[in-house]
Write a protein that holds these residues in place. Structure first.
Motif, short mmCIF file in Angstrom:
data_model
loop_
_atom_site.label_atom_id
_atom_site.label_comp_id
_atom_site.label_asym_id
_atom_site.label_seq_id
_atom_site.Cartn_x
_atom_site.Cartn_y
_atom_site.Cartn_z
N PHE A 1 -2.03 8.03 9.42
CA PHE A 1 -2.54 6.80 10.00
C PHE A 1 -1.63 5.63 9.62
O PHE A 1 -0.95 5.66 8.59
N THR A 2 -1.68 4.62 10.42
CA THR A 2 -0.99 3.38 10.06
C THR A 2 -1.78 2.21 10.65
O THR A 2 -2.65 2.40 11.49
N ALA B 1 0.79 -1.23 0.00
CA ALA B 1 0.00 0.00 0.00
C ALA B 1 0.82 1.28 0.00
O ALA B 1 0.30 2.35 -0.30
N GLY B 2 2.10 1.21 0.35
CA GLY B 2 2.95 2.39 0.26
C GLY B 2 2.65 3.46 1.29
O GLY B 2 2.79 4.66 0.99
N CYS B 3 2.27 3.11 2.51
CA CYS B 3 1.98 4.11 3.53
C CYS B 3 3.27 4.80 3.98
O CYS B 3 4.28 4.15 4.24
N GLY B 4 3.20 6.12 4.12
CA GLY B 4 4.35 6.86 4.62
C GLY B 4 4.47 6.65 6.12
O GLY B 4 3.48 6.58 6.84
N ILE B 5 5.72 6.55 6.60
CA ILE B 5 5.95 6.33 8.03
C ILE B 5 6.97 7.32 8.56
O ILE B 5 7.79 7.87 7.81
N ARG B 6 6.89 7.58 9.87
CA ARG B 6 7.91 8.35 10.60
C ARG B 6 8.46 7.42 11.67
O ARG B 6 7.71 6.79 12.42
N LEU C 1 5.42 5.47 13.43
CA LEU C 1 4.12 6.13 13.32
C LEU C 1 3.87 6.45 11.85
O LEU C 1 4.77 6.34 11.01
N GLY C 2 2.67 6.90 11.54
CA GLY C 2 2.35 7.29 10.17
C GLY C 2 2.90 8.67 9.85
O GLY C 2 2.98 9.55 10.71
N ASN C 3 3.26 8.86 8.58
CA ASN C 3 3.72 10.17 8.11
C ASN C 3 2.48 11.03 7.79
O ASN C 3 1.72 10.69 6.88
N GLU D 1 2.83 -0.63 12.42
CA GLU D 1 3.41 -0.39 13.74
C GLU D 1 4.34 -1.51 14.18
O GLU D 1 5.23 -1.33 15.00
N ALA D 2 4.11 -2.70 13.67
CA ALA D 2 4.90 -3.87 14.09
C ALA D 2 6.22 -4.00 13.34
O ALA D 2 6.96 -4.96 13.57
#
Length: 793
Positions: free
Chosen positions: A83-84, A55-60, A72-74, A89-90
């Motif tokens: 959101f993530t 899905a390519g979710c951005g993360i921090r 966490l989510g970017n 998170e894992a």
């Protein structure tokens, strides 16, 4: 060294809720321990992109003294907006997993035995290159194959160019089709599938499609569903979920309608019948955007004769009044949208189902609605490429897929490789590479895969853990996690905008594993194979930067930006400006690494059916023709018994239970473990059974009426018997499954995947009858009849 997660966080000064969790043991590199014990406790953040699913979710990522402690989510990543999901998170559990592979392994025992010894990288690469050199010297590069689990990343395109450079057409992408992909390809010659904008829709039908727990992007659609539900009192949006199992998609819909497994296409054509009878169909679309009048008449005649509400009710289990109500709601909507896809479409009638749903969109006026459907614009890297599979010769080609020439996307046929290779024109493989896929665990034809891999002289697997497939590999090369390497996630299928997520190392790689891209760059250089014209690549990062430079030169899109409205962006772009100033590529690259990616929010134009694109409706003549042209597997039941009568075939596929203890086994996926790889992570194992309160195991869901007949109570053990054997599960009695099915979650029952995944629960896929859709090759998850009996002590 091994350290508990709680101690790890305590030593780094991380307290409170984030210090909790379920992870038992983390493996921390020894050279990090000094920092952990006596570091200055400096906090920093790095952005990247999650690699747990496509899905390519951005993360921090939060780091203390450069050591990652939280994901966490970017908030500025367009797909997930901060959101993530639990998988996201894992991610640290992969990084610190005590069972990660850190050294290449070579087989010491027989195939099927997980018996290996460690070797150096130089020795492992030497063996791989010797096999490649032999094939090239003998001019048999076509005996070189590559199975790549497609993480929707640039690595897939790179690997395609790598294989092309070696002259092999045998790259087999291992990925599920996008939503509506089968139907739009068959009905409109469209590939990749069109995107859709749920914000423009006022009547949504999801034929089994579970956007909230499956690909393409569950985090995006969970957030979007929340927004749509808030607006519902004002917009009047109808969301109807049609499926044998309610799932989260049904919970969040305005209505769940139970249907028999495999009957979605029949129900869609039942609704078409009503729309045609009401003369509410989109006459302009049918007149101008369909293939020809003969096809239309034959389609209408087939629908009138065979898909009237009473008969459709018998085949789907949906009352005639409900069929009429659904059709009239859909035909009168301003922006109706019907979706079909996901594991619910993994049936023997998958292509027909989606083709029928596409026909419903065509007839109802959905395709004519402005802004509802979008054309995915290709990135400035040339056209989107997809290897093709010719079902007549059963051979793969390295040529681009060209819809309309009878070839199919190679990814549709990937799981059927063990059956296709011995029977087709393709030569047996001598060298096979496998990465990001575990076919022995994920495929329903497990025994065939074991035999197929045993026949291939050299199987090279790239993996982070020993898994079910490893036992049949001759060489296993360790991969780093997505938190330690470079890559790009590509635009997510079906979403109405383009996003490219930058995956960058947030921490120095653990010693031992090497990124797949870098390994392939080295092999290509040693073999004097050019991948990127005009460039001598030294690393995969150079290839990635070269591709991003093409995006920079195009002037399109922008690095992620904060709180700027799309209207503002469009206005400044009309004036030739950008949100950021990046006169040189180095400025653009710096922004990418700081923001986490690039996107083009308004780069997808409306789908235009006024030009060359034409829609073809399913007809009995065409279905019969397809049975002849495509032969993944001869249709069983109705197809053979009635001289390949398509209607008899459909009717056979949509049967319900025929005895009180007989059910259709229907596996389903959960957000905690979409592909099965999540089983390696203890947090996801704990959350896997959160809803039914059945942790670290597999369970069976059964309808209360059928449970009463079998004298079952909550938590009773049942024996489930198939032709492949039997297994035991605790039972969960829920009203959210139809009475015809026994629903079992997918993702457990690994023979490998580390200490947290091995020998936990049951893999129901391994017990399925191996049946495929003869028109698409898709493996069916809904064709197996099982006998259920209560286990009494």
């Amino acid at each position: 060294m091994n350290i508990s997660r709680r101690d790890f966080l305590r030593l780094l000064g991380v307290t409170g809720a984030v210090a909790g969790g379920y992870s038992r043991v983390w493996a921390v590199p020894d050279d990090w321990m000094e920092k952990i014990i006596s570091g200055p406790r400096i906090e920093t953040w790095k952005v990247s992109t999650c690699g747990q699913c496509p899905a390519g979710c951005g993360i921090r990522v939060r780091l203390i003294d450069d050591i990652p402690v939280r994901i966490l989510g970017n908030p500025i990543a367009p797909v997930n907006r901060g959101f993530t999901c639990p998988m996201g998170e894992a991610g640290l559990e992969l990084l610190y997993h005590p069972d990660r592979l850190t050294q290449p392994l070579v087989r010491t025992g027989k195939k099927g035995e997980a018996s290996f010894e460690p070797v150096s990288w130089d020795e492992a690469i030497k063996q791989v290159e010797q096999a490649l050199t032999t094939l090239r010297r003998e001019k048999r590069s076509d005996r070189f194959g590559f199975i790549l689990g497609d993480g929707n990343s640039l690595l897939a395109r790179f690997t395609e160019e790598f294989m092309s450079g070696f002259g092999s057409p045998h790259l087999f992408p291992w990925r599920p089709p996008a939503v509506n992909e089968l139907g739009l390809f068959q009905g409109g010659g469209i590939f990749p599938a069109l995107a859709f904008d749920l914000n423009r829709c006022d009547y949504l039908l999801t034929f089994g499609t579970n956007l909230l727990e499956e690909t393409p992007s569950p985090v995006h659609f969970n957030s979007l569903y929340g927004s749509l539900k808030e607006k519902r009192p004002r917009t009047g949006l109808k969301m109807i979920h049609l499926s044998p199992r309610m799932s989260h998609a049904g919970i969040n819909a305005t209505e769940w309608v139970k249907i028999l497994p495999g009957s979605a296409g029949v129900l869609a054509l039942g609704m078409v019948y009503v729309i045609i009878r009401d003369k509410f169909y989109d006459q302009e679309f049918i007149g101008k955007s369909t293939i020809n009048i003969k096809n239309i008449r034959e389609f209408q005649d087939m629908v009138r004769r065979n898909f009237y509400p009473d008969r459709v009710s018998e085949l789907t289990g949906v009352p005639p009044k409900k069929i009429i109500q659904l059709a009239r709601g859909f035909e009168s909507a301003r922006a109706p949208l019907a979706l079909s896809g996901g594991t619910a479409d993994a049936t023997e009638t998958a292509l027909f189902n989606q083709w029928a749903v596409a026909s419903l969109n065509a007839v109802s006026g959905s395709f004519s609605t402005t802004g509802l459907w979008r054309e995915p614009a290709a990135l400035p890297w040339g056209p989107v490429r997809e290897n093709a599979f010719d079902p007549r010769s059963r051979s793969f080609t390295g040529k681009d897929l060209k819809p309309g020439d009878n070839a199919l996307p190679a990814s549709w046929a990937a799981q059927a490789l063990p059956e296709l290779f011995p029977q087709g024109k393709a030569p047996e493989l001598s060298l096979l590479m496998i990465a990001q896929a575990d076919p022995v665990f994920q495929a329903a034809n497990r025994e065939a895969w074991e035999g197929f891999l045993s026949r291939i002289p050299k199987v090279v697997q790239f993996a982070s853990f020993i898994d079910d497939t490893s036992s049949f590999a001759d060489i296993v090369l360790p991969l780093p996690t997505y938190l330690e390497q470079w890559d790009l996630t590509l635009p997510v299928p079906n979403l109405p905008f383009a996003q490219v997520g930058l995956m960058q190392p947030v921490v120095s790689p653990v010693k031992g594993p090497r990124p797949l891209g870098d390994v392939l760059v080295k092999i290509a250089a040693d073999q004097n194979v050019k991948i990127l014209p005009g460039a001598r690549l030294k690393s995969y990062r150079e290839y990635l930067q070269a591709r991003m430079k093409q995006i920079f030169n195009s002037g399109k899109g922008t690095p992620y930006f904060e709180e700027v409205s799309l209207e503002f962006l469009q206005e400044i772009r009309k004036r030739g400006w950008q949100v950021y100033s990046y006169p040189a590529f180095s400025d653009f690259w710096r922004l990418l690494t700081e923001k986490g990616g690039w996107w083009d929010p308004d780069g997808y134009p409306d789908a235009d059916w006024r030009g060359e694109k034409k829609f073809t409706f399913p007809t009995l003549t065409r279905l019969d023709q397809l049975f002849t042209e495509r032969s993944f597997q001869k249709p069983s039941g109705g197809g053979e018994d009635t001289g390949r009568d398509p209607l008899a075939w459909l009717e056979e596929r949509a049967k319900g239970a025929e005895a009180s203890d007989i059910f259709t086994l229907v596996p389903f996926t959960t957000l905690m473990n979409i592909t099965g790889f999540g089983a390696s992570q203890p947090l996801l194992q704990e959350l896997f059974g959160l809803h039914p309160r059945l942790y670290w195991q597999t369970w069976a869901e059964i309808n209360p009426e059928r449970a009463m007949v079998l004298d079952l109570k909550e938590g009773d053990q049942i024996r489930v018997t198939t032709e492949k054997g039997s297994f035991t599960l605790p039972v969960k009695i829920v009203p959210t499954v139809s009475a015809d099915i026994l629903s079992v979650p997918f993702g457990q029952g690994h023979k490998g995947s580390g200490r947290y995944g091995k020998n936990i629960g049951t893999n129901a896929i391994a017990y399925l009858d191996y049946r495929v859709d003869p028109l698409s090759g898709r493996t069916s998850w809904q064709s197996t009849q099982v006998r259920v009996e209560k286990i009494t002590k």
